[in-house]
Design an enzyme around this catalytic site. Structure first.
Site, PDB file in Angstrom:
ATOM      1  CB  SER A   1      -0.632  -0.084   1.203  1.00 14.43           C
ATOM      2  OG  SER A   1      -1.500   1.233   1.617  1.00 14.43           O
TER       3      SER A   1
ATOM      4  CD  GLU B   1      -1.829   5.086   5.469  1.00 18.45           C
ATOM      5  OE1 GLU B   1      -2.407   5.564   4.449  1.00 18.45           O
ATOM      6  OE2 GLU B   1      -1.773   5.477   6.551  1.00 18.45           O
TER       7      GLU B   1
ATOM      8  CE1 TYR C   1      -4.358  -1.456   5.540  1.00 25.72           C
ATOM      9  CE2 TYR C   1      -2.798   0.443   4.669  1.00 25.72           C
ATOM     10  CZ  TYR C   1      -3.595  -0.752   4.323  1.00 25.72           C
ATOM     11  OH  TYR C   1      -4.061  -1.044   3.019  1.00 25.72           O
TER      12      TYR C   1
HETATM   13  P1  NAP Z   1     -11.587  -4.509   1.723  1.00 23.75           P
HETATM   14  O1  NAP Z   1     -12.653  -4.277   0.387  1.00 23.75           O
HETATM   15  O2  NAP Z   1     -11.699  -4.056   2.772  1.00 23.75           O
HETATM   16  O3  NAP Z   1     -11.525  -6.051   1.669  1.00 23.75           O
HETATM   17  C1  NAP Z   1     -10.660  -6.933   2.588  1.00 23.75           C
HETATM   18  C2  NAP Z   1     -10.824  -8.378   2.649  1.00 23.75           C
HETATM   19  O4  NAP Z   1     -10.000  -8.927   3.468  1.00 23.75           O
HETATM   20  C3  NAP Z   1     -12.440  -8.744   2.825  1.00 23.75           C
HETATM   21  O5  NAP Z   1     -12.429  -9.824   1.827  1.00 23.75           O
HETATM   22  C4  NAP Z   1     -12.099  -9.469   4.235  1.00 23.75           C
HETATM   23  O6  NAP Z   1     -13.116 -10.585   4.357  1.00 23.75           O
HETATM   24  C5  NAP Z   1     -10.622 -10.042   4.142  1.00 23.75           C
HETATM   25  N1  NAP Z   1     -10.170 -10.193   5.514  1.00 23.75           N
HETATM   26  C6  NAP Z   1     -10.246  -9.381   6.580  1.00 23.75           C
HETATM   27  N2  NAP Z   1      -9.642  -9.993   7.688  1.00 23.75           N
HETATM   28  C7  NAP Z   1      -9.245 -11.264   7.241  1.00 23.75           C
HETATM   29  C8  NAP Z   1      -8.728 -12.533   7.723  1.00 23.75           C
HETATM   30  N3  NAP Z   1      -8.441 -12.575   9.046  1.00 23.75           N
HETATM   31  N4  NAP Z   1      -8.570 -13.589   6.931  1.00 23.75           N
HETATM   32  C9  NAP Z   1      -9.065 -13.795   5.859  1.00 23.75           C
HETATM   33  N5  NAP Z   1      -9.553 -12.713   5.214  1.00 23.75           N
HETATM   34  C10 NAP Z   1      -9.665 -11.455   5.728  1.00 23.75           C
HETATM   35  O7  NAP Z   1     -10.321  -4.172   0.850  1.00 23.75           O
HETATM   36  P2  NAP Z   1      -9.706  -3.973  -0.659  1.00 23.75           P
HETATM   37  O8  NAP Z   1      -9.992  -2.281  -0.896  1.00 23.75           O
HETATM   38  O9  NAP Z   1     -10.381  -4.865  -1.519  1.00 23.75           O
HETATM   39  O10 NAP Z   1      -8.508  -3.961  -0.704  1.00 23.75           O
HETATM   40  C11 NAP Z   1      -7.718  -5.109  -0.878  1.00 23.75           C
HETATM   41  C12 NAP Z   1      -6.311  -5.016  -0.483  1.00 23.75           C
HETATM   42  O11 NAP Z   1      -5.314  -4.064  -1.002  1.00 23.75           O
HETATM   43  C13 NAP Z   1      -5.947  -5.005   1.047  1.00 23.75           C
HETATM   44  O12 NAP Z   1      -4.854  -5.976   1.696  1.00 23.75           O
HETATM   45  C14 NAP Z   1      -5.968  -3.751   1.265  1.00 23.75           C
HETATM   46  O13 NAP Z   1      -4.922  -3.288   2.447  1.00 23.75           O
HETATM   47  C15 NAP Z   1      -4.977  -3.368  -0.036  1.00 23.75           C
HETATM   48  N6  NAP Z   1      -4.908  -2.012  -0.389  1.00 23.75           N
HETATM   49  C16 NAP Z   1      -6.130  -1.443  -0.749  1.00 23.75           C
HETATM   50  C17 NAP Z   1      -6.158  -0.294  -1.670  1.00 23.75           C
HETATM   51  C18 NAP Z   1      -7.240   0.545  -1.847  1.00 23.75           C
HETATM   52  O14 NAP Z   1      -7.124   1.863  -2.064  1.00 23.75           O
HETATM   53  N7  NAP Z   1      -8.271  -0.164  -1.819  1.00 23.75           N
HETATM   54  C19 NAP Z   1      -4.886   0.414  -1.672  1.00 23.75           C
HETATM   55  C20 NAP Z   1      -3.842  -0.135  -1.277  1.00 23.75           C
HETATM   56  C21 NAP Z   1      -3.709  -1.483  -0.635  1.00 23.75           C
HETATM   57  P3  NAP Z   1     -14.349 -10.486   5.143  1.00 23.75           P
HETATM   58  O15 NAP Z   1     -15.342 -10.181   4.157  1.00 23.75           O
HETATM   59  O16 NAP Z   1     -14.226 -12.078   5.778  1.00 23.75           O
HETATM   60  O17 NAP Z   1     -14.220  -9.600   6.381  1.00 23.75           O
HETATM   61  O1  G4F Z   2     -10.748   6.609   2.302  1.00 28.20           O
HETATM   62  P1  G4F Z   2      -9.891   6.842   3.336  1.00 28.20           P
HETATM   63  O2  G4F Z   2     -10.256   5.958   4.663  1.00 28.20           O
HETATM   64  O3  G4F Z   2      -8.535   6.066   2.603  1.00 28.20           O
HETATM   65  P2  G4F Z   2      -6.929   5.981   3.044  1.00 28.20           P
HETATM   66  O4  G4F Z   2      -6.933   6.057   4.673  1.00 28.20           O
HETATM   67  O5  G4F Z   2      -6.084   6.804   2.527  1.00 28.20           O
HETATM   68  O6  G4F Z   2      -6.595   4.400   2.820  1.00 28.20           O
HETATM   69  C1  G4F Z   2      -6.872   3.674   1.805  1.00 28.20           C
HETATM   70  O7  G4F Z   2      -5.744   3.754   0.852  1.00 28.20           O
HETATM   71  C2  G4F Z   2      -4.623   3.036   1.377  1.00 28.20           C
HETATM   72  C3  G4F Z   2      -3.667   3.448   0.143  1.00 28.20           C
HETATM   73  O8  G4F Z   2      -3.253   4.729   0.153  1.00 28.20           O
HETATM   74  C4  G4F Z   2      -5.016   1.781   1.335  1.00 28.20           C
HETATM   75  F1  G4F Z   2      -3.785   1.009   1.830  1.00 28.20           F
HETATM   76  C5  G4F Z   2      -5.886   1.584   2.611  1.00 28.20           C
HETATM   77  O9  G4F Z   2      -6.358   0.222   2.866  1.00 28.20           O
HETATM   78  C6  G4F Z   2      -7.197   2.369   2.117  1.00 28.20           C
HETATM   79  O10 G4F Z   2      -7.761   1.648   1.002  1.00 28.20           O
HETATM   80  O11 G4F Z   2      -9.237   8.277   3.680  1.00 28.20           O
HETATM   81  C7  G4F Z   2      -8.720   8.909   2.725  1.00 28.20           C
HETATM   82  C8  G4F Z   2      -8.406  10.565   3.401  1.00 28.20           C
HETATM   83  C9  G4F Z   2      -7.646  10.554   4.486  1.00 28.20           C
HETATM   84  O12 G4F Z   2      -6.592  11.533   4.691  1.00 28.20           O
HETATM   85  C10 G4F Z   2      -8.832  10.921   5.614  1.00 28.20           C
HETATM   86  O13 G4F Z   2      -8.131  11.500   6.751  1.00 28.20           O
HETATM   87  O14 G4F Z   2      -9.542  11.040   3.679  1.00 28.20           O
HETATM   88  C11 G4F Z   2      -9.534  11.849   5.099  1.00 28.20           C
HETATM   89  N1  G4F Z   2     -10.710  11.863   5.417  1.00 28.20           N
HETATM   90  C12 G4F Z   2     -11.700  13.112   5.638  1.00 28.20           C
HETATM   91  N2  G4F Z   2     -12.433  12.941   6.403  1.00 28.20           N
HETATM   92  C13 G4F Z   2     -11.868  10.752   5.717  1.00 28.20           C
HETATM   93  C14 G4F Z   2     -12.871  11.383   6.477  1.00 28.20           C
HETATM   94  N3  G4F Z   2     -11.602   9.657   5.574  1.00 28.20           N
HETATM   95  C15 G4F Z   2     -12.817   8.779   6.229  1.00 28.20           C
HETATM   96  N4  G4F Z   2     -12.538   7.691   6.044  1.00 28.20           N
HETATM   97  N5  G4F Z   2     -13.669   9.327   6.658  1.00 28.20           N
HETATM   98  C16 G4F Z   2     -13.812  10.888   6.752  1.00 28.20           C
HETATM   99  O15 G4F Z   2     -14.916  11.141   7.218  1.00 28.20           O
END
Ligand code: NAP
Ligand code: G4F
Length: 335
Positions: free
Chosen positions: A134, A136, A158
């Protein structure tokens, strides 16, 4: 014979898009699901009916070995994680276990079931591994834009756990000759994004305000900047990384950064409203340590994977607002 993929995190946003992409490419797709109730399984069967399911939990090493042994995949995509950053302060230990040790569990399962390659050149039959790293991890960024060589300075439990998983994946590649890669993905969104993330929180609120179901939208830091792209584009990059001859890590993002303020402006603008009339400050959403600015340099992915995003920021915001409007007015399916 088509190739076989095992996806952890199949019930999540990326699991949905990756499964669809791999099925369209002719793969046999398996998803790891946890828990004893059938609700997750029936959810998957409604959304992606052609996916096979195997039970397992990233917290349970034995279940991961059994799952990999049963499925005998060609490719493993480790997407499972606690992915909501604020939760990682509340449940730091759980986050370390799932997002850190869970990667160790998957790498070990792949290693013992057929990921090792003593000759260091990917032979047929070797299981390939993808880790969901990520942006992050860049945290308090040392330079902008961020690329594969930018040092990490994670700002949340995280991000720290993801950095452990990232380095461990690199270490298994170097120690055992595994075809193990990490995608350092920047924020990617879609109508399937969880409602707790800022994009979906905004799009759902905008739709509810339009329909007269809500008046105000409480938000935290409006100045934070992110590089937001479309999840459907990003899963294609994951697949391309895994199918390269050389296992390498890649940054995936658009190269364009926007603030949360830009997000609300476009989202409210899409329905002809001024965000200033509806957005209110919510101190509870301010994080103990913030990542102020993320912006990708995706040059390596463009050059070596031939990857580029197809959806720009304004189009992405429009997409999720329209989807939520449709869903809440009863003419769309719940995401
Ligand atoms: P998401 O929608 O929150 O999905 C997370 C998944 O992880 C769900 O299927 C959840 O299953 C599973 N999980 C949680 N705890 C688990 C456990 N103990 N054992 C097995 N499975 C488990 O996340 P996403 O947005 O698809 O992201 C996919 C991956 O990319 C994550 O690793 C996230 O950290 C990473 N990532 C995401 C972003 C982004 O912007 N979306 C960016 C960078 C990296 P349940 O339904 O059982 O809870
Ligand atoms: O949408 P967010 O919660 O995503 P964040 O923290 O950037 O994390 C996501 O992206 C990561 C990759 O860069 C992943 F690794 C991670 O798993 C996840 O998918 O927040 C985005 C921004 C933050 O700066 C937060 O402070 O939005 C700001 N924000 C402002 N108000 C808020 C809010 N975020 C959330 N969730 N809720 C608010 O009310």
């Amino acid at each position: 014979m088509g190739r076989r993929a095992l996806i952890t995190g199949i019930t999540g946003q990326d699991g949905f898009y990756l499964a669809g992409h791999l099925l369209a490419e002719g793969y046999e797709v398996w998803g790891l699901v946890r828990g004893q109730s059938g609700s997750r399984a029936s959810q998957i069967h409604q959304t992606v009916p052609d996916v096979h399911l195997v039970s397992g939990d990233l917290l349970d090493q034995g279940s991961l070995i059994s799952a990999v042994d049963r499925v005998q995949p060609d490719e493993v995509y480790n997407l499972g994680a606690i992915s909501f950053v604020p939760l990682s302060w509340q449940q730091a230990e759980l986050t370390a276990k799932v997002n850190g040790l869970g990667v160790l569990g998957m790498l070990e399962a792949v290693r013992v079931c057929g990921g090792i390659n003593a000759s260091r050149s990917a032979p047929p039959g070797q299981i390939r591994f993808y880790q969901a790293s990520s942006a992050e991890m860049f945290g308090k960024v040392r330079e902008t834009p961020q690329h594969e060589g930018t040092p990490f300075h994670p700002r949340s439990p995280y991000g720290v756990a993801k950095a452990y998983g990232h380095f461990l994946t690199q270490n298994y590649r170097e120690s055992y000759g595994m075809h193990a890669v990490s995608g350092i993905l920047f924020n990617h969104e879609s109508p399937r994004r969880g409602a707790e993330f800022v994009t979906r929180k905004v799009s759902l609120a905008v739709a509810r305000i339009k329909l007269g179901l809500q008046e105000k939208l409480p938000l935290g830091n409006l100045s934070a900047r992110r590089d937001w792209g479309f999840a459907g584009d990003y899963v294609q990059a994951m697949h391309r990384m895994v199918t390269q001859d050389e296992p390498e890590d890649y940054v995936i993002g658009t190269g364009v950064t926007h603030s949360v303020r830009d997000l609300v402006e476009i989202a409210f603008g899409a329905i002809g409203l001024d965000w200033r009339d509806h957005v209110v400050s919510d101190p509870a959403q301010i994080r103990p340590a913030e990542v102020d600015l993320l912006c990708a340099d995706p040059a390596k992915a463009r050059e070596l994977l031939g990857w580029k995003p197809s959806v720009q920021f304004a189009g992405l915001v429009q997409m999720i607002v329209e989807s939520d409007l449709k869903m809440l007015s009863g003419s769309g399916t719940a995401s």
